[in-house]
Design a protein around this motif. Structure first.
Motif, PDB file in Angstrom:
ATOM      1  N   GLY A  88      -9.252  -8.210   1.173  1.00 50.42           N
ATOM      2  CA  GLY A  88     -10.258  -7.450   1.918  1.00 50.42           C
ATOM      3  C   GLY A  88     -10.008  -7.509   3.416  1.00 50.42           C
ATOM      4  N   GLN A  89      -9.648  -8.690   3.920  1.00 51.11           N
ATOM      5  CA  GLN A  89      -9.348  -8.830   5.347  1.00 51.11           C
ATOM      6  C   GLN A  89      -8.097  -8.035   5.717  1.00 51.11           C
ATOM      7  OE1 GLN A  89      -9.235 -13.114   5.172  1.00 51.11           O
ATOM      8  NE2 GLN A  89     -11.070 -13.287   6.467  1.00 51.11           N
ATOM      9  N   LEU A  90      -7.089  -8.125   4.883  1.00 48.72           N
ATOM     10  CA  LEU A  90      -5.862  -7.372   5.144  1.00 48.72           C
ATOM     11  C   LEU A  90      -6.148  -5.869   5.116  1.00 48.72           C
ATOM     12  CD1 LEU A  90      -2.815  -7.370   5.663  1.00 48.72           C
ATOM     13  CD2 LEU A  90      -2.475  -7.489   3.187  1.00 48.72           C
ATOM     14  N   SER A  91      -6.969  -5.436   4.193  1.00 49.07           N
ATOM     15  CA  SER A  91      -7.332  -4.031   4.097  1.00 49.07           C
ATOM     16  C   SER A  91      -8.088  -3.580   5.345  1.00 49.07           C
ATOM     17  CB  SER A  91      -8.187  -3.792   2.853  1.00 49.07           C
ATOM     18  OG  SER A  91      -8.691  -2.477   2.828  1.00 49.07           O
ATOM     19  N   ALA A  92      -9.078  -4.355   5.746  1.00 49.27           N
ATOM     20  CA  ALA A  92      -9.888  -3.986   6.908  1.00 49.27           C
ATOM     21  C   ALA A  92      -9.044  -3.930   8.176  1.00 49.27           C
ATOM     22  CB  ALA A  92     -11.035  -4.984   7.075  1.00 49.27           C
ATOM     23  N   ARG A  93      -8.165  -4.878   8.332  1.00 46.75           N
ATOM     24  CA  ARG A  93      -7.352  -4.954   9.552  1.00 46.75           C
ATOM     25  C   ARG A  93      -6.230  -3.918   9.565  1.00 46.75           C
ATOM     26  NH1 ARG A  93      -6.030  -5.173  14.167  1.00 46.75           N
ATOM     27  NH2 ARG A  93      -5.198  -6.972  15.268  1.00 46.75           N
ATOM     28  N   SER A  94      -5.625  -3.643   8.408  1.00 47.14           N
ATOM     29  CA  SER A  94      -4.476  -2.728   8.361  1.00 47.14           C
ATOM     30  C   SER A  94      -4.891  -1.275   8.174  1.00 47.14           C
ATOM     31  CB  SER A  94      -3.531  -3.123   7.227  1.00 47.14           C
ATOM     32  OG  SER A  94      -4.138  -2.874   5.970  1.00 47.14           O
ATOM     33  N   GLY A  95      -6.091  -1.046   7.653  1.00 41.24           N
ATOM     34  CA  GLY A  95      -6.524   0.315   7.365  1.00 41.24           C
ATOM     35  C   GLY A  95      -6.045   0.820   6.019  1.00 41.24           C
ATOM     36  N   ALA A  96      -5.325   0.004   5.290  1.00 42.70           N
ATOM     37  CA  ALA A  96      -4.845   0.387   3.956  1.00 42.70           C
ATOM     38  C   ALA A  96      -5.892  -0.003   2.923  1.00 42.70           C
ATOM     39  CB  ALA A  96      -3.524  -0.305   3.652  1.00 42.70           C
ATOM     40  N   ALA A  97      -6.095   0.843   1.949  1.00 40.13           N
ATOM     41  CA  ALA A  97      -7.051   0.549   0.883  1.00 40.13           C
ATOM     42  C   ALA A  97      -6.575  -0.663   0.081  1.00 40.13           C
ATOM     43  CB  ALA A  97      -7.192   1.756  -0.042  1.00 40.13           C
ATOM     44  N   VAL A  98      -7.517  -1.382  -0.487  1.00 42.30           N
ATOM     45  CA  VAL A  98      -7.184  -2.540  -1.320  1.00 42.30           C
ATOM     46  C   VAL A  98      -6.242  -2.119  -2.442  1.00 42.30           C
ATOM     47  CG1 VAL A  98      -8.132  -4.237  -2.939  1.00 42.30           C
ATOM     48  CG2 VAL A  98      -9.268  -3.839  -0.741  1.00 42.30           C
ATOM     49  N   SER A  99      -6.514  -0.970  -3.051  1.00 47.22           N
ATOM     50  CA  SER A  99      -5.649  -0.503  -4.140  1.00 47.22           C
ATOM     51  C   SER A  99      -4.232  -0.237  -3.632  1.00 47.22           C
ATOM     52  CB  SER A  99      -6.226   0.753  -4.789  1.00 47.22           C
ATOM     53  OG  SER A  99      -6.373   1.791  -3.828  1.00 47.22           O
ATOM     54  N   ALA A 100      -4.100   0.262  -2.399  1.00 43.88           N
ATOM     55  CA  ALA A 100      -2.769   0.495  -1.824  1.00 43.88           C
ATOM     56  C   ALA A 100      -2.051  -0.834  -1.609  1.00 43.88           C
ATOM     57  CB  ALA A 100      -2.878   1.253  -0.503  1.00 43.88           C
ATOM     58  N   LEU A 101      -2.769  -1.850  -1.163  1.00 44.03           N
ATOM     59  CA  LEU A 101      -2.157  -3.170  -0.961  1.00 44.03           C
ATOM     60  C   LEU A 101      -1.686  -3.755  -2.284  1.00 44.03           C
ATOM     61  CD1 LEU A 101      -4.656  -4.586   1.674  1.00 44.03           C
ATOM     62  CD2 LEU A 101      -2.354  -3.657   2.078  1.00 44.03           C
ATOM     63  N   HIS A 102      -2.485  -3.607  -3.323  1.00 42.88           N
ATOM     64  CA  HIS A 102      -2.064  -4.077  -4.647  1.00 42.88           C
ATOM     65  C   HIS A 102      -0.820  -3.311  -5.102  1.00 42.88           C
ATOM     66  CE1 HIS A 102      -6.359  -5.668  -5.736  1.00 42.88           C
ATOM     67  NE2 HIS A 102      -5.757  -6.375  -4.802  1.00 42.88           N
ATOM     68  N   PHE A 103      -0.791  -2.010  -4.846  1.00 39.72           N
ATOM     69  CA  PHE A 103       0.360  -1.187  -5.202  1.00 39.72           C
ATOM     70  C   PHE A 103       1.594  -1.635  -4.418  1.00 39.72           C
ATOM     71  CE2 PHE A 103       2.981   2.646  -4.564  1.00 39.72           C
ATOM     72  CZ  PHE A 103       3.290   2.918  -5.888  1.00 39.72           C
ATOM     73  N   TYR A 104       1.449  -1.839  -3.105  1.00 39.21           N
ATOM     74  CA  TYR A 104       2.575  -2.312  -2.286  1.00 39.21           C
ATOM     75  C   TYR A 104       3.112  -3.634  -2.828  1.00 39.21           C
ATOM     76  CZ  TYR A 104       1.226   1.049   1.402  1.00 39.21           C
ATOM     77  OH  TYR A 104       0.929   2.167   2.119  1.00 39.21           O
ATOM     78  N   GLU A 105       2.196  -4.497  -3.228  1.00 39.39           N
ATOM     79  CA  GLU A 105       2.627  -5.788  -3.771  1.00 39.39           C
ATOM     80  C   GLU A 105       3.372  -5.597  -5.089  1.00 39.39           C
ATOM     81  OE1 GLU A 105       0.873 -10.222  -4.756  1.00 39.39           O
ATOM     82  OE2 GLU A 105      -0.502  -8.676  -4.046  1.00 39.39           O
ATOM     83  N   SER A 106       2.884  -4.697  -5.939  1.00 39.98           N
ATOM     84  CA  SER A 106       3.553  -4.462  -7.227  1.00 39.98           C
ATOM     85  C   SER A 106       4.948  -3.877  -7.028  1.00 39.98           C
ATOM     86  CB  SER A 106       2.713  -3.542  -8.116  1.00 39.98           C
ATOM     87  OG  SER A 106       2.767  -2.203  -7.660  1.00 39.98           O
ATOM     88  N   LYS A 107       5.165  -3.194  -5.904  1.00 43.27           N
ATOM     89  CA  LYS A 107       6.468  -2.599  -5.603  1.00 43.27           C
ATOM     90  C   LYS A 107       7.359  -3.519  -4.782  1.00 43.27           C
ATOM     91  CE  LYS A 107       5.695   1.174  -7.752  1.00 43.27           C
ATOM     92  NZ  LYS A 107       6.364   1.374  -9.024  1.00 43.27           N
ATOM     93  N   GLY A 108       6.883  -4.731  -4.501  1.00 42.49           N
ATOM     94  CA  GLY A 108       7.707  -5.693  -3.782  1.00 42.49           C
ATOM     95  C   GLY A 108       7.769  -5.479  -2.284  1.00 42.49           C
ATOM     96  N   LEU A 109       6.824  -4.744  -1.723  1.00 46.26           N
ATOM     97  CA  LEU A 109       6.821  -4.479  -0.286  1.00 46.26           C
ATOM     98  C   LEU A 109       6.130  -5.585   0.497  1.00 46.26           C
ATOM     99  CD1 LEU A 109       5.934  -0.717  -0.628  1.00 46.26           C
ATOM    100  CD2 LEU A 109       8.152  -1.655   0.037  1.00 46.26           C
ATOM    101  N   ILE A 110       5.134  -6.209  -0.108  1.00 51.74           N
ATOM    102  CA  ILE A 110       4.444  -7.355   0.475  1.00 51.74           C
ATOM    103  C   ILE A 110       4.276  -8.394  -0.623  1.00 51.74           C
ATOM    104  CG2 ILE A 110       3.236  -6.047   2.280  1.00 51.74           C
ATOM    105  CD1 ILE A 110       0.719  -6.084   0.537  1.00 51.74           C
TER     106      ILE A 110
END
Length: 164
Positions: free
Chosen positions: A14-36
């Motif tokens: 939630g903090q990463l989402s709020a600070r980066s402007g990326a949706a939580v679902s996008a962050l989970h997706f980025y993680e699933s793709k090995g980006l973070i």
């Protein structure tokens, strides 16, 4: 934009989402793709290191200019020790990506310039349609609309499956 205390070294999703402007679902997706990457707490909650903010910013900037996620992942994987990309990394990678973007821009200009030719037809079955049949490649092989499948012949017992 919420401020994150400097003493806080790990961020919740939630903090990463709020600070980066990326949706939580996008962050989970980025993680699933090995980006973070994240670690898990004892309660199985994701925690991201502060450098994930820069990685997310890098990913989003590259996406905005049309770089595919697979290409972004490859670029991030080439960084030593999977470190956070810096200004020099961006300059080097953006120079490599510039040629790809120039080619896409050329293709889009060509598409735009020929778009009105196809609007008059409506069915995209013109012999020389630059959208569905550039350079009449299909006209050399078959007649009719390229978008319609060829009529299948009855199977020949001597032919392997999938062969005409």
């Amino acid at each position: 934009m919420p401020q994150i205390p400097q003493s806080l070294h790990e961020l919740s999703v939630g903090q990463l989402s709020a600070r980066s402007g990326a949706a939580v679902s996008a962050l989970h997706f980025y993680e699933s793709k090995g980006l973070i990457t994240s670690t898990r707490t004892s309660g199985n909650q994701r925690r991201y290191s502060r450098d994930a903010l820069r990685r997310v910013a890098f990913v989003r900037a590259a996406q905005r200019v049309g770089i595919p996620l697979a290409t972004i992942r490859e670029a991030l994987a080439q960084l030593p020790d999977e470190r956070t990309p810096n200004r020099e990394d961006w300059a080097r990678l953006s120079e490599v990506w510039r040629g790809e973007l120039d080619e896409r821009i050329t293709q889009l200009h060509r598409l735009r310039d020929h778009l009105t030719d196809c609007i008059g037809c409506g069915c995209l079955s013109l012999e020389t349609c630059v959208l569905s049949n550039p350079d009449d490649v299909s006209g050399e092989k078959i007649t009719g609309s390229r978008l319609m499948p060829e009529r299948r012949r009855s199977p020949d017992p001597e032919q392997p499956p999938g062969q005409p």
